[in-house]
Design a protein around this motif. Structure first.
Motif, PDB file in Angstrom:
ATOM      1  N   ILE A   8       0.854  -1.190   0.000  1.00 43.06           N
ATOM      2  CA  ILE A   8       0.000   0.000   0.000  1.00 43.06           C
ATOM      3  C   ILE A   8       0.888   1.237   0.000  1.00 43.06           C
ATOM      4  O   ILE A   8       1.751   1.398   0.870  1.00 43.06           O
ATOM      5  N   PHE A   9       0.682   2.099  -0.988  1.00 40.57           N
ATOM      6  CA  PHE A   9       1.388   3.370  -1.060  1.00 40.57           C
ATOM      7  C   PHE A   9       0.429   4.498  -0.716  1.00 40.57           C
ATOM      8  O   PHE A   9      -0.598   4.667  -1.370  1.00 40.57           O
ATOM      9  N   ARG A  10       0.774   5.287   0.305  1.00 40.96           N
ATOM     10  CA  ARG A  10       0.033   6.523   0.550  1.00 40.96           C
ATOM     11  C   ARG A  10       0.712   7.634  -0.244  1.00 40.96           C
ATOM     12  O   ARG A  10       1.918   7.859  -0.094  1.00 40.96           O
ATOM     13  N   ILE A  11      -0.056   8.293  -1.096  1.00 39.69           N
ATOM     14  CA  ILE A  11       0.470   9.349  -1.946  1.00 39.69           C
ATOM     15  C   ILE A  11      -0.319  10.630  -1.698  1.00 39.69           C
ATOM     16  O   ILE A  11      -1.356  10.611  -1.034  1.00 39.69           O
ATOM     17  N   SER A  12       0.164  11.755  -2.228  1.00 40.19           N
ATOM     18  CA  SER A  12      -0.495  13.030  -1.925  1.00 40.19           C
ATOM     19  C   SER A  12      -0.427  13.991  -3.105  1.00 40.19           C
ATOM     20  O   SER A  12       0.496  13.954  -3.920  1.00 40.19           O
ATOM     21  N   TRP A  13      -1.443  14.828  -3.206  1.00 41.22           N
ATOM     22  CA  TRP A  13      -1.471  15.971  -4.119  1.00 41.22           C
ATOM     23  C   TRP A  13      -1.063  15.574  -5.543  1.00 41.22           C
ATOM     24  O   TRP A  13      -0.156  16.167  -6.130  1.00 41.22           O
ATOM     25  N   ILE A  14      -1.749  14.588  -6.092  1.00 42.59           N
ATOM     26  CA  ILE A  14      -1.405  14.064  -7.409  1.00 42.59           C
ATOM     27  C   ILE A  14      -1.840  15.023  -8.518  1.00 42.59           C
ATOM     28  O   ILE A  14      -2.937  15.565  -8.498  1.00 42.59           O
ATOM     29  N   TYR A  15      -0.977  15.194  -9.492  1.00 45.39           N
ATOM     30  CA  TYR A  15      -1.306  16.001 -10.666  1.00 45.39           C
ATOM     31  C   TYR A  15      -0.689  15.363 -11.906  1.00 45.39           C
ATOM     32  O   TYR A  15       0.173  14.477 -11.814  1.00 45.39           O
ATOM     33  N   GLY A  16      -1.141  15.793 -13.070  1.00 44.56           N
ATOM     34  CA  GLY A  16      -0.609  15.296 -14.326  1.00 44.56           C
ATOM     35  C   GLY A  16      -1.169  16.108 -15.473  1.00 44.56           C
ATOM     36  O   GLY A  16      -1.781  17.166 -15.273  1.00 44.56           O
ATOM     37  N   LEU A  17      -0.986  15.614 -16.682  1.00 44.63           N
ATOM     38  CA  LEU A  17      -1.381  16.347 -17.878  1.00 44.63           C
ATOM     39  C   LEU A  17      -2.707  15.881 -18.447  1.00 44.63           C
ATOM     40  O   LEU A  17      -3.075  16.243 -19.564  1.00 44.63           O
ATOM     41  N   ARG A  18      -3.436  15.060 -17.692  1.00 48.99           N
ATOM     42  CA  ARG A  18      -4.773  14.629 -18.131  1.00 48.99           C
ATOM     43  C   ARG A  18      -5.663  14.502 -16.898  1.00 48.99           C
ATOM     44  O   ARG A  18      -5.186  14.461 -15.775  1.00 48.99           O
ATOM     45  N   GLY A  19      -6.955  14.459 -17.152  1.00 53.66           N
ATOM     46  CA  GLY A  19      -7.885  14.367 -16.032  1.00 53.66           C
ATOM     47  C   GLY A  19      -8.141  15.721 -15.412  1.00 53.66           C
ATOM     48  O   GLY A  19      -7.962  16.774 -16.030  1.00 53.66           O
TER      49      GLY A  19
END
Length: 293
Positions: free
Chosen positions: A152-163
Protein backbone atom coordinates in the motif's frame (compact mmCIF):
# COMPACT_ATOMS: atom_id res chain seq x y z
CA UNK A 1 8.51 -12.14 4.28
CA UNK A 2 8.56 -11.06 0.63
CA UNK A 3 8.49 -13.40 -2.34
CA UNK A 4 10.72 -12.84 -5.39
CA UNK A 5 8.85 -12.04 -8.60
CA UNK A 6 9.89 -13.44 -11.97
CA UNK A 7 9.85 -11.44 -15.20
CA UNK A 8 6.99 -13.55 -16.56
CA UNK A 9 4.36 -12.10 -14.28
CA UNK A 10 0.71 -11.63 -15.22
CA UNK A 11 -0.36 -8.19 -14.00
CA UNK A 12 -3.91 -6.92 -13.64
CA UNK A 13 -4.16 -3.12 -13.66
CA UNK A 14 -7.40 -1.41 -12.62
CA UNK A 15 -8.27 2.26 -13.05
CA UNK A 16 -6.43 2.50 -16.35
CA UNK A 17 -8.21 5.71 -17.32
CA UNK A 18 -7.12 7.61 -14.22
CA UNK A 19 -4.03 9.77 -13.85
CA UNK A 20 -1.85 7.19 -12.11
CA UNK A 21 -3.40 4.24 -13.94
CA UNK A 22 -2.69 5.71 -17.37
CA UNK A 23 0.99 6.06 -16.48
CA UNK A 24 1.12 2.60 -14.90
CA UNK A 25 -0.08 1.00 -18.13
CA UNK A 26 3.24 2.06 -19.67
CA UNK A 27 5.63 1.68 -16.76
CA UNK A 28 4.45 -1.83 -15.85
CA UNK A 29 4.75 -3.17 -19.41
CA UNK A 30 8.40 -4.31 -19.09
CA UNK A 31 7.54 -6.37 -16.00
CA UNK A 32 5.23 -8.89 -17.61
CA UNK A 33 1.90 -9.44 -19.31
CA UNK A 34 -0.24 -6.45 -18.31
CA UNK A 35 -4.03 -6.68 -18.51
CA UNK A 36 -5.24 -3.08 -18.50
CA UNK A 37 -8.86 -2.72 -17.41
CA UNK A 38 -10.93 0.44 -17.27
CA UNK A 39 -14.34 0.91 -15.71
CA UNK A 40 -16.14 -0.69 -18.66
CA UNK A 41 -14.13 -3.90 -18.27
CA UNK A 42 -14.08 -3.99 -14.47
CA UNK A 43 -16.91 -2.34 -12.55
CA UNK A 44 -15.80 -1.98 -8.94
CA UNK A 45 -19.42 -1.64 -7.86
CA UNK A 46 -20.04 -5.29 -8.86
CA UNK A 47 -18.22 -7.62 -6.42
CA UNK A 48 -19.20 -10.69 -8.43
CA UNK A 49 -17.73 -9.09 -11.53
CA UNK A 50 -14.46 -8.47 -9.69
CA UNK A 51 -14.33 -12.10 -8.61
CA UNK A 52 -15.08 -13.30 -12.14
CA UNK A 53 -12.27 -11.21 -13.62
CA UNK A 54 -9.80 -12.38 -10.99
CA UNK A 55 -10.78 -16.01 -11.49
CA UNK A 56 -10.48 -15.72 -15.27
CA UNK A 57 -7.15 -13.87 -15.41
CA UNK A 58 -5.51 -15.40 -12.33
CA UNK A 59 -2.98 -12.54 -12.04
CA UNK A 60 0.27 -12.75 -10.12
CA UNK A 61 0.10 -9.03 -9.32
CA UNK A 62 -2.93 -6.78 -9.00
CA UNK A 63 -2.25 -3.04 -9.19
CA UNK A 64 -5.37 -1.19 -8.06
CA UNK A 65 -5.19 2.39 -9.32
CA UNK A 66 -8.97 2.78 -9.40
CA UNK A 67 -10.57 5.05 -6.81
CA UNK A 68 -13.41 7.43 -6.04
CA UNK A 69 -11.46 10.71 -5.84
CA UNK A 70 -14.17 13.40 -5.84
CA UNK A 71 -13.30 14.57 -2.33
CA UNK A 72 -16.10 17.11 -1.92
CA UNK A 73 -18.74 15.06 -3.72
CA UNK A 74 -17.98 12.17 -1.38
CA UNK A 75 -19.58 14.12 1.45
CA UNK A 76 -22.91 13.72 -0.36
CA UNK A 77 -22.17 10.20 -1.67
CA UNK A 78 -20.58 8.31 1.23
CA UNK A 79 -22.02 4.94 0.20
CA UNK A 80 -20.53 5.24 -3.27
CA UNK A 81 -17.16 6.40 -1.95
CA UNK A 82 -16.97 3.46 0.46
CA UNK A 83 -18.11 1.00 -2.21
CA UNK A 84 -15.25 1.98 -4.52
CA UNK A 85 -12.54 2.86 -2.01
CA UNK A 86 -13.17 0.26 0.71
CA UNK A 87 -15.44 -2.58 -0.35
CA UNK A 88 -13.96 -3.15 -3.81
CA UNK A 89 -10.34 -3.25 -2.55
CA UNK A 90 -11.51 -5.74 0.06
CA UNK A 91 -12.88 -8.02 -2.66
CA UNK A 92 -9.67 -7.66 -4.67
CA UNK A 93 -7.70 -8.50 -1.54
CA UNK A 94 -9.75 -11.60 -0.78
CA UNK A 95 -9.27 -12.86 -4.32
CA UNK A 96 -5.57 -11.98 -4.27
CA UNK A 97 -5.15 -14.03 -1.10
CA UNK A 98 -6.93 -16.97 -2.71
CA UNK A 99 -4.61 -16.80 -5.73
CA UNK A 100 -1.45 -15.98 -3.79
CA UNK A 101 -1.14 -12.71 -5.74
CA UNK A 102 0.44 -9.48 -4.59
CA UNK A 103 -2.01 -6.56 -4.35
CA UNK A 104 -0.63 -3.06 -4.91
CA UNK A 105 -2.98 -0.31 -3.74
CA UNK A 106 -2.87 3.49 -3.39
CA UNK A 107 -4.10 5.41 -0.38
CA UNK A 108 -3.86 9.04 0.65
CA UNK A 109 -2.51 11.67 3.01
CA UNK A 110 -6.15 12.45 3.82
CA UNK A 111 -6.22 9.55 6.29
CA UNK A 112 -4.59 12.02 8.70
CA UNK A 113 -6.17 15.07 10.34
CA UNK A 114 -3.21 17.36 9.66
CA UNK A 115 -2.67 18.43 13.26
CA UNK A 116 0.83 16.98 13.60
CA UNK A 117 3.72 19.45 13.39
CA UNK A 118 6.04 17.01 11.61
CA UNK A 119 5.65 14.92 8.44
CA UNK A 120 3.47 11.87 8.99
CA UNK A 121 5.06 8.43 9.25
CA UNK A 122 3.45 5.11 8.51
CA UNK A 123 2.97 4.29 12.19
CA UNK A 124 1.21 7.56 13.04
CA UNK A 125 -2.42 7.09 14.08
CA UNK A 126 -4.83 8.05 11.27
CA UNK A 127 -7.76 10.37 11.97
CA UNK A 128 -9.46 11.28 8.68
CA UNK A 129 -11.62 14.39 8.70
CA UNK A 130 -13.68 13.76 5.57
CA UNK A 131 -15.62 10.92 3.93
CA UNK A 132 -12.98 10.41 1.26
CA UNK A 133 -10.24 9.94 3.85
CA UNK A 134 -12.40 7.58 5.91
CA UNK A 135 -13.22 5.49 2.84
CA UNK A 136 -9.55 5.20 1.88
CA UNK A 137 -8.58 4.25 5.42
CA UNK A 138 -11.30 1.58 5.39
CA UNK A 139 -9.80 0.26 2.17
CA UNK A 140 -6.40 -0.05 3.84
CA UNK A 141 -7.99 -1.95 6.73
CA UNK A 142 -9.87 -4.30 4.39
CA UNK A 143 -6.67 -5.17 2.55
CA UNK A 144 -4.68 -5.80 5.72
CA UNK A 145 -7.53 -7.77 7.24
CA UNK A 146 -7.74 -10.09 4.24
CA UNK A 147 -4.34 -11.57 4.93
CA UNK A 148 -3.23 -11.13 1.31
CA UNK A 149 0.26 -10.11 0.27
CA UNK A 150 -0.01 -6.38 -0.21
CA UNK A 151 1.87 -3.19 -0.92
CA UNK A 152 0.00 0.00 0.00
CA UNK A 153 1.39 3.37 -1.06
CA UNK A 154 0.03 6.52 0.55
CA UNK A 155 0.47 9.35 -1.95
CA UNK A 156 -0.49 13.03 -1.92
CA UNK A 157 -1.47 15.97 -4.12
CA UNK A 158 -1.41 14.06 -7.41
CA UNK A 159 -1.31 16.00 -10.67
CA UNK A 160 -0.61 15.30 -14.33
CA UNK A 161 -1.38 16.35 -17.88
CA UNK A 162 -4.77 14.63 -18.13
CA UNK A 163 -7.89 14.37 -16.03
CA UNK A 164 -8.80 16.95 -13.42
CA UNK A 165 -6.12 18.28 -11.08
CA UNK A 166 -4.60 21.44 -9.63
CA UNK A 167 -1.97 21.87 -12.34
CA UNK A 168 -4.47 21.76 -15.18
CA UNK A 169 -6.81 24.09 -13.28
CA UNK A 170 -4.03 26.65 -12.83
CA UNK A 171 -3.02 26.42 -16.50
CA UNK A 172 -6.63 27.00 -17.53
CA UNK A 173 -7.16 29.91 -15.13
CA UNK A 174 -3.91 31.51 -16.28
CA UNK A 175 -5.55 31.99 -19.68
CA UNK A 176 -8.56 33.69 -18.10
CA UNK A 177 -7.31 35.80 -15.18
CA UNK A 178 -4.43 37.99 -14.06
CA UNK A 179 -4.86 37.36 -10.30
CA UNK A 180 -5.86 34.29 -8.32
CA UNK A 181 -6.60 33.64 -4.66
CA UNK A 182 -4.92 30.40 -3.56
CA UNK A 183 -4.83 28.68 -0.16
CA UNK A 184 -1.54 29.12 1.69
CA UNK A 185 -2.03 27.22 4.97
CA UNK A 186 -2.25 23.69 3.55
CA UNK A 187 1.20 22.15 3.15
CA UNK A 188 2.12 19.04 1.20
CA UNK A 189 4.18 17.57 -1.63
CA UNK A 190 2.67 17.91 -5.12
CA UNK A 191 3.41 14.68 -6.96
CA UNK A 192 3.50 14.04 -10.70
CA UNK A 193 1.52 10.88 -11.41
CA UNK A 194 4.26 9.55 -13.69
CA UNK A 195 6.73 9.53 -10.79
CA UNK A 196 4.28 7.44 -8.75
CA UNK A 197 3.98 4.96 -11.62
CA UNK A 198 7.72 4.79 -12.22
CA UNK A 199 8.48 4.28 -8.54
CA UNK A 200 5.83 1.57 -8.30
CA UNK A 201 7.32 -0.25 -11.28
CA UNK A 202 10.81 0.09 -9.83
CA UNK A 203 9.63 -1.41 -6.53
CA UNK A 204 7.99 -4.35 -8.31
CA UNK A 205 11.08 -4.91 -10.46
CA UNK A 206 13.20 -5.64 -7.38
CA UNK A 207 14.24 -9.24 -6.77
CA UNK A 208 12.22 -9.06 -3.58
CA UNK A 209 9.55 -6.36 -3.87
CA UNK A 210 8.59 -4.67 -0.61
CA UNK A 211 5.34 -5.47 1.13
CA UNK A 212 3.33 -3.56 3.71
CA UNK A 213 2.54 0.15 4.05
CA UNK A 214 4.74 2.89 2.63
CA UNK A 215 4.50 6.64 2.18
CA UNK A 216 5.52 7.88 -1.27
CA UNK A 217 6.08 11.64 -1.47
CA UNK A 218 8.73 14.12 -2.53
CA UNK A 219 11.41 15.31 -0.15
CA UNK A 220 10.29 18.94 -0.12
CA UNK A 221 6.91 20.49 0.57
CA UNK A 222 5.00 23.63 -0.35
CA UNK A 223 1.62 25.31 0.03
CA UNK A 224 -0.96 25.33 -2.75
CA UNK A 225 -0.19 29.02 -3.23
CA UNK A 226 3.51 28.32 -3.55
CA UNK A 227 2.81 25.51 -6.00
CA UNK A 228 0.69 27.88 -8.10
CA UNK A 229 3.47 30.48 -8.17
CA UNK A 230 5.97 27.93 -9.41
CA UNK A 231 3.57 26.76 -12.13
CA UNK A 232 3.18 30.34 -13.36
CA UNK A 233 6.92 31.03 -13.11
CA UNK A 234 7.86 27.98 -15.17
CA UNK A 235 5.19 28.63 -17.78
CA UNK A 236 5.77 32.38 -17.98
CA UNK A 237 2.17 33.17 -17.05
CA UNK A 238 1.59 36.74 -15.85
CA UNK A 239 -0.66 35.80 -12.94
CA UNK A 240 -0.40 37.30 -9.45
CA UNK A 241 -1.13 34.87 -6.60
CA UNK A 242 -2.85 36.22 -3.50
CA UNK A 243 -2.40 34.04 -0.39
CA UNK A 244 -5.58 33.22 1.52
CA UNK A 245 -6.31 30.92 4.49
CA UNK A 246 -8.45 27.82 4.04
CA UNK A 247 -11.24 29.60 5.90
CA UNK A 248 -11.63 31.95 2.94
CA UNK A 249 -12.04 29.06 0.51
CA UNK A 250 -14.67 26.86 2.16
CA UNK A 251 -15.28 23.41 0.68
CA UNK A 252 -17.68 20.62 1.55
CA UNK A 253 -14.87 18.37 2.76
CA UNK A 254 -12.29 19.70 5.24
CA UNK A 255 -8.65 19.22 4.21
CA UNK A 256 -5.71 18.55 6.55
CA UNK A 257 -3.46 21.58 6.93
CA UNK A 258 -0.42 19.29 7.19
CA UNK A 259 -0.32 16.76 4.35
CA UNK A 260 3.40 16.13 4.61
CA UNK A 261 4.36 12.45 4.38
CA UNK A 262 7.73 11.07 5.46
CA UNK A 263 9.02 8.59 2.85
CA UNK A 264 12.04 7.46 4.86
CA UNK A 265 10.80 3.88 5.16
CA UNK A 266 10.54 3.49 1.38
CA UNK A 267 14.06 4.83 0.91
CA UNK A 268 15.50 2.64 3.67
CA UNK A 269 13.84 -0.56 2.42
CA UNK A 270 14.19 -0.09 -1.35
CA UNK A 271 16.59 2.76 -2.06
CA UNK A 272 13.76 4.48 -3.96
CA UNK A 273 12.85 8.12 -3.48
CA UNK A 274 10.85 10.70 -5.39
CA UNK A 275 12.59 13.94 -6.40
CA UNK A 276 11.55 17.27 -4.95
CA UNK A 277 8.19 18.65 -6.05
CA UNK A 278 10.00 21.42 -7.94
CA UNK A 279 11.95 18.92 -10.01
CA UNK A 280 8.87 16.82 -10.63
CA UNK A 281 6.90 19.86 -11.81
CA UNK A 282 9.72 20.90 -14.16
CA UNK A 283 9.80 17.40 -15.66
CA UNK A 284 6.03 17.38 -16.11
CA UNK A 285 5.93 20.78 -17.80
CA UNK A 286 8.85 19.82 -20.04
CA UNK A 287 6.84 16.78 -21.11
CA UNK A 288 3.89 19.08 -21.80
CA UNK A 289 6.00 21.34 -23.98
CA UNK A 290 7.34 18.35 -25.92
CA UNK A 291 3.75 17.29 -26.66
CA UNK A 292 2.83 20.82 -27.73
CA UNK A 293 5.83 21.10 -30.05
Amino acid sequence: MTTPLSRAQKILLTGANGQVGWELARTLAPLGEVHVLGRSQLDLLRPDGIRDVMARLRPDIVVNAAAYTAVDQAEAEPALAFAVNAEAPGVLADEARRLGALLVHYSTDYVFDGSKAEPYREDDVPNPQNVYGRSKLAGEAAIRGSGCRHLIFRISWIYGLRGGNFLLTMLRLARERTELKVVMDQIGAPTWCRLVAETTAAALAREQPPEGLYHMAGAETVSWAGFAREIFRLTGAAVAVRDIPSSEYPLSAPRPLNSRLCSGRLLADTGLALPSWRHGLALCLADRMADVV
